[in-house]
Each structure stands twice: as structure tokens, then as C-alpha cells.
Write a protein that holds these residues in place. Structure first.
Motif, PDB file in Angstrom:
ATOM      1  N   UNK A 203       1.529  -5.397   3.637  1.00  0.00           N
ATOM      2  CA  UNK A 203       1.355  -3.986   4.135  1.00  0.00           C
ATOM      3  C   UNK A 203       0.087  -3.395   3.354  1.00  0.00           C
ATOM      4  N   UNK A 204      -0.877  -3.356   4.175  1.00  0.00           N
ATOM      5  CA  UNK A 204      -2.170  -2.492   3.473  1.00  0.00           C
ATOM      6  C   UNK A 204      -2.659  -1.235   4.378  1.00  0.00           C
ATOM      7  N   UNK A 205      -3.969  -1.029   4.048  1.00  0.00           N
ATOM      8  CA  UNK A 205      -4.132   0.356   4.368  1.00  0.00           C
ATOM      9  C   UNK A 205      -4.176   0.534   5.853  1.00  0.00           C
ATOM     10  N   UNK A 206      -4.672  -0.634   6.682  1.00  0.00           N
ATOM     11  CA  UNK A 206      -4.760  -0.582   8.286  1.00  0.00           C
ATOM     12  C   UNK A 206      -3.221  -0.404   8.829  1.00  0.00           C
ATOM     13  N   UNK A 207      -2.215  -1.239   7.960  1.00  0.00           N
ATOM     14  CA  UNK A 207      -0.991  -1.241   8.738  1.00  0.00           C
ATOM     15  C   UNK A 207      -0.397   0.343   8.419  1.00  0.00           C
TER      16      UNK A 207
ATOM     17  N   UNK B  96      12.199   0.938   9.540  1.00  0.00           N
ATOM     18  CA  UNK B  96      12.911  -0.308  10.053  1.00  0.00           C
ATOM     19  C   UNK B  96      11.631  -1.447  10.485  1.00  0.00           C
ATOM     20  N   UNK B  97      10.934  -0.755  11.328  1.00  0.00           N
ATOM     21  CA  UNK B  97       9.688  -1.632  11.794  1.00  0.00           C
ATOM     22  C   UNK B  97       8.960  -2.273  10.853  1.00  0.00           C
ATOM     23  N   UNK B  98       8.768  -1.665   9.903  1.00  0.00           N
ATOM     24  CA  UNK B  98       7.669  -2.070   8.612  1.00  0.00           C
ATOM     25  C   UNK B  98       8.584  -3.156   7.965  1.00  0.00           C
ATOM     26  N   UNK B  99       9.812  -2.978   7.616  1.00  0.00           N
ATOM     27  CA  UNK B  99      10.438  -3.933   6.925  1.00  0.00           C
ATOM     28  C   UNK B  99      10.648  -5.250   7.620  1.00  0.00           C
ATOM     29  N   UNK B 100      10.482  -5.193   9.131  1.00  0.00           N
ATOM     30  CA  UNK B 100      10.360  -6.358   9.771  1.00  0.00           C
ATOM     31  C   UNK B 100       9.049  -7.084   9.733  1.00  0.00           C
ATOM     32  N   UNK B 101       8.129  -6.195   9.616  1.00  0.00           N
ATOM     33  CA  UNK B 101       6.630  -6.561   9.475  1.00  0.00           C
ATOM     34  C   UNK B 101       6.477  -7.509   8.014  1.00  0.00           C
ATOM     35  N   UNK B 102       6.897  -6.797   7.232  1.00  0.00           N
ATOM     36  CA  UNK B 102       6.704  -7.319   5.851  1.00  0.00           C
ATOM     37  C   UNK B 102       7.446  -8.747   5.608  1.00  0.00           C
ATOM     38  N   UNK B 103       8.828  -8.708   6.051  1.00  0.00           N
ATOM     39  CA  UNK B 103       9.777 -10.030   6.091  1.00  0.00           C
ATOM     40  C   UNK B 103       8.852 -11.019   6.698  1.00  0.00           C
TER      41      UNK B 103
ATOM     42  N   UNK C  48       0.802  -1.272   0.055  1.00  0.00           N
ATOM     43  CA  UNK C  48      -0.025   0.025  -0.019  1.00  0.00           C
ATOM     44  C   UNK C  48       1.018   1.288  -0.066  1.00  0.00           C
ATOM     45  N   UNK C  49       0.505   2.226  -0.908  1.00  0.00           N
ATOM     46  CA  UNK C  49       1.240   3.346  -1.077  1.00  0.00           C
ATOM     47  C   UNK C  49       0.247   4.412  -1.340  1.00  0.00           C
ATOM     48  N   UNK C  50      -0.380   5.102  -0.417  1.00  0.00           N
ATOM     49  CA  UNK C  50      -1.598   6.101  -0.930  1.00  0.00           C
ATOM     50  C   UNK C  50      -1.103   7.028  -1.974  1.00  0.00           C
ATOM     51  N   UNK C  51      -0.078   7.502  -2.000  1.00  0.00           N
ATOM     52  CA  UNK C  51       0.298   8.597  -3.023  1.00  0.00           C
ATOM     53  C   UNK C  51       0.091   8.199  -4.361  1.00  0.00           C
ATOM     54  N   UNK C  52       0.137   6.868  -4.641  1.00  0.00           N
ATOM     55  CA  UNK C  52       0.063   6.171  -5.962  1.00  0.00           C
ATOM     56  C   UNK C  52      -0.929   5.024  -6.344  1.00  0.00           C
ATOM     57  N   UNK C  53      -1.810   4.933  -5.056  1.00  0.00           N
ATOM     58  CA  UNK C  53      -2.641   3.762  -5.285  1.00  0.00           C
ATOM     59  C   UNK C  53      -3.512   4.142  -6.600  1.00  0.00           C
ATOM     60  N   UNK C  54      -4.055   5.505  -6.829  1.00  0.00           N
ATOM     61  CA  UNK C  54      -4.879   5.978  -7.783  1.00  0.00           C
ATOM     62  C   UNK C  54      -4.615   7.090  -8.586  1.00  0.00           C
TER      63      UNK C  54
ATOM     64  N   UNK D 284       2.902   4.337   9.189  1.00  0.00           N
ATOM     65  CA  UNK D 284       2.913   5.209   7.962  1.00  0.00           C
ATOM     66  C   UNK D 284       4.466   5.125   7.337  1.00  0.00           C
ATOM     67  N   UNK D 285       4.433   5.390   6.136  1.00  0.00           N
ATOM     68  CA  UNK D 285       5.573   5.428   5.295  1.00  0.00           C
ATOM     69  C   UNK D 285       6.209   6.714   5.585  1.00  0.00           C
TER      70      UNK D 285
END
Length: 400
Positions: free
Chosen positions: A351-355, A369-376, A280-286, A360-361
Motif C-alpha cells: 500500500x503506497x502513496x498512489x493507493x 475494508x477494501x484496503x485490507x482486501x487489497x493488502x491481503x 504508507x501513512x502520511x502523518x508518520x512518513x517523515x 485513503x486511510x
């Protein structure tokens, strides 16, 4: 540290390196590359040339009784005037699979890049030494993970006990992964904590990372490198670079994906192959690209990105992340009717909208760093688990 008179200098050679496609011998050392020379010769993009020379997933691996290790390196650091300074690269010392220390390297060469014009100025600098001591006094496997975000020439390896190569574990599957700057490791804390490294550790696989910042663009030479590489498991993560580069329209995208997958299948006809769409990346979703630096954020000492396209341009075939996810799902569904080892994973499961609401990015584009861990962790749970799309029943199936 022990008296250096007791130390051993070991020539750096290919059998001590994992995760690189090849070495280049320079005037001052050995430069690991993640694309082969013939592929680099076909590339005209300075961004990709920089990214492939940054040793994401590359590590120096050996077996030793040494309690102290020194690695002489020549890093290349990039400076962007007016932008926040980039942190120095981190070297992770991993002993028998556990993180045992971290260090940085000062000095090295500097490339100063003008963000407005792209002009670059190169200045040479001194060789640096990365040192680790206090390692366990026993025979052990040592891995020095090189900085994922800093071009690094290897100059010399010194230890206070002899070293020898570690033979490849034939029961450990080789995972070949291709993706964007997120797979490359942008904004991760260190090289062994980028999300592919986290997933590989949890999944018990050997990582070869072809994640290139700005370079997941369906380049045919990348597909041919993957075709000819050793692999038991393959994944390709596509979407974000194709949108933010505004590289192609929907008409070209579908055939390009088919061609990329066709090429990989020429070398790995039955290897488990997972196609992963963007997180998920809000600036490029749509909103289509191209992507641009947010100059207002730079003026405040931060770095953020913004999409400059018009959502109405989707009707003319401009790509967004939503459009690409739908098309990738369609393509994989079509092909998997004749290719049962081809699978699709929606990146929103990683990694979705709730994440985004919770993590946030930071720059609007790259996970922290925390999100890299989550995605992995999520990738390992989905892909490498029993019954997952990258589960391997027979080690080194379809090896090259």
C-alpha cells in the motif's frame, strides 16, 4: 430452527480451536489467548493485554452434518465516551472455505474508558448466543471466526448434529505472523477479511496471527513466543507502532531488531522469514511520534489521529516510517548474507502513496475494508507465489 431437544452440546476443548496459543478457563467460559501465560506475566502494558485477548485469527473448527449451529459467548465491549461508538464484533461462519453467514453478539461485559485519563470501569453483562442456520445438509468443515476486535469468552457450542474435530492438514503450511493493529485487523469489516486472513486464504496456509493493536514493539517475550511456536513460514511487520509510540531512538532500534530476529532464529533456524516494513501513512512518513487523538475530529463525531513530533528531531535519532524502512532494509541485507532464508518486503509494495490517493486511510492510520482486501491480495501474490519469499518446498520444514 429445529427443536432444541434434537441438539447436541459439545464441550469446548483445545482441539476445536485454531489460531490461539492457549485457553484460560474463567468463571463463565474459556478465554482464548494469543500470548502464553508466562509472556502475559512479563507484560505491563494494558493496551497489549487487551489486544492479545482479542481473538484475531482465532476460530472454532469442527466437522459436522449440522444445518444449525449456536455458540454461546461472553463478549467484552469497550466504550469510549465522547468518541464514535465502536461497532459490535462480527462472527464469520465459513463452510468448506467459503463465507456462509455472519452474526453479532449483543450483551456481554462492558469496559468504559476515559480517553483523557485512561481510567476504566468494568460492568458485567449477560451471555449472548450467536446463531447460524440454513447450512448445507452434508458433511462439511465448519469454521466460526471469532471477532478480531472484541475479547470473547466461549461458553457453549450446540448443533443439531454431532461434531468432531478436524485433523490438521499436514500439507497446509502454518504461517506465523506478527504485526501491529493493521495486522490485528483494525477497521476491517469482519474477522475473516482482515488482511492476514485474506492472504492466508489465497495462499493456502494456516494462519496464526500475532498482530497486536499498538503492540508491535519488539518485545522480547513476543519473540520468544514466536521462537517456540510451530511455524513453516514466519513474517514480522514492523514500523508503525515504534513510531507512534515514540518508544526508542535509532540507536536502540537496530540492535533490538537484531535481537528479535536472533530469538526467532533460535527456534526456527532455516524457516523462511520475511521482514515487512510499514505501509504508507502520511502523518508518520517523515514526522516522528508520539501519536495522539485528533480531538477536533472527535468533536465532529469522527476519529482521526495526528503525529505530534517535530521532523527536525530526526537528526537526534527519532524514528519515522522512512527511517525505519531504510534501517530494516539495511539490517536484512546484512543478515541475509549468512541467512539465505531471510527476506525483506517494503510495505509500500502492499500500500503506497498512489493507493492512498485512491483508498485513503479513514482515520489517518488504519486501512478500511477494501484496503485490507487489497493488502491481503498483494501480500499473497508477492509472498506465497512460486519463487516468493514464503514459498514452501517441503511441508512443515523446521517444525517444532
Amino acid at each position: 430452527m429445529p427443536d432444541h431437544n434434537d441438539w447436541t452440546t459439545t464441550p469446548l476443548r483445545p482441539e476445536l480451536l485454531r489460531g490461539a496459543a492457549e485457553w484460560e478457563r474463567t468463571e463463565r467460559g474459556l478465554l482464548p489467548h494469543r500470548l502464553l501465560a508466562w509472556a502475559r506475566a512479563q507484560n505491563t502494558d494494558p493496551q497489549l493485554a487487551m489486544a492479545e485477548s482479542q481473538p484475531s485469527g482465532v476460530r472454532v473448527v469442527f466437522r459436522t452434518d449440522a444445518t444449525a449451529v449456536e455458540l454461546d459467548v461472553l463478549p467484552t465491549k469497550r466504550v469510549y465516551p465522547g468518541a464514535p461508538p465502536r461497532p459490535d464484533g462480527v462472527y464469520d461462519m465459513v463452510v468448506d472455505g467459503d463465507l456462509a453467514g455472519q452474526a453479532g453478539a449483543t450483551g456481554g461485559d462492558t469496559i468504559t474508558v476515559d480517553l483523557a485519563t485512561g481510567a476504566a470501569e468494568h460492568q458485567s453483562g449477560p451471555v449472548a448466543t450467536v446463531a447460524f442456520d440454513g447450512l448445507p445438509a452434508r458433511t462439511k468443515n465448519v469454521e466460526i471466526w471469532l471477532p478480531h476486535n472484541e475479547t470473547t469468552e466461549l461458553v457453549a457450542l450446540r448443533t443439531n448434529a454431532p461434531v468432531r474435530p478436524v485433523e490438521a492438514d499436514r500439507a497446509r503450511p502454518v504461517w506465523l505472523h506478527h504485526g501491529s493493529s493493521i495486522s490485528h485487523g483494525s477497521n476491517a469489516a469482519s474477522p475473516s477479511t482482515i488482511w492476514p486472513a485474506v492472504a492466508a486464504s489465497l495462499g493456502g496456509v494456516e494462519l496464526v496471527n500475532l498482530g497486536f493493536g499498538g503492540g508491535a514493539l519488539l518485545d522480547p517475550f513476543t519473540a520468544r513466543v514466536m521462537r517456540d511456536s510451530r511455524a513453516d513460514l514466519i513474517s514480522v511487520k514492523l514500523g508503525i507502532n515504534l513510531v507512534n509510540a515514540d518508544l526508542m531512538r535509532l540507536r536502540a532500534f537496530g540492535p533490538a531488531v537484531h535481537g528479535f530476529l536472533d530469538t526467532i532464529r533460535e527456534g526456527h533456524p532455516t524457516t523462511p522469514l520475511l521482514v515487512v516494513s510499514a505501509i504508507h501513512c502520511p502523518i508518520q512518513e517523515d514526522t516522528p511520534g508520539p501519536l495522539a487523538f485528533d480531538l477536533d475530529s472527535i468533536a465532529t463525531g469522527t476519529m482521526r489521529f495526528r503525529a505530534t513530533g517535530d521532523p527536525d528531531e530526526r537528526a537526534a535519532g527519532k524514528l519515522t516510517l522512512t527511517v525505519i524502512r531504510d534501517e530494516l532494509a539495511r539490517i536484512v541485507a546484512q543478515r541475509s548474507a549468512d541467512d539465505p532464508n531471510l527476506h525483506y518486503l517494503d510495505g509500500l509494495e502492499l500500500y503506497g502513496e498512489k493507493d492512498f490517493a485512491e483508498l485513503p486511510l479513514p482515520d489517518g492510520l488504519h486501512p478500511d475494508a477494501a484496503t485490507h482486501r487489497l493488502i491481503g491480495e498483494r501480500f499473497a501474490d508477492i509472498a506465497f507465489a512460486d519463487g516468493g519469499p514464503l514459498q514452501v518446498e517441503r511441508p512443515h520444514q523446521d517444525m517444532r
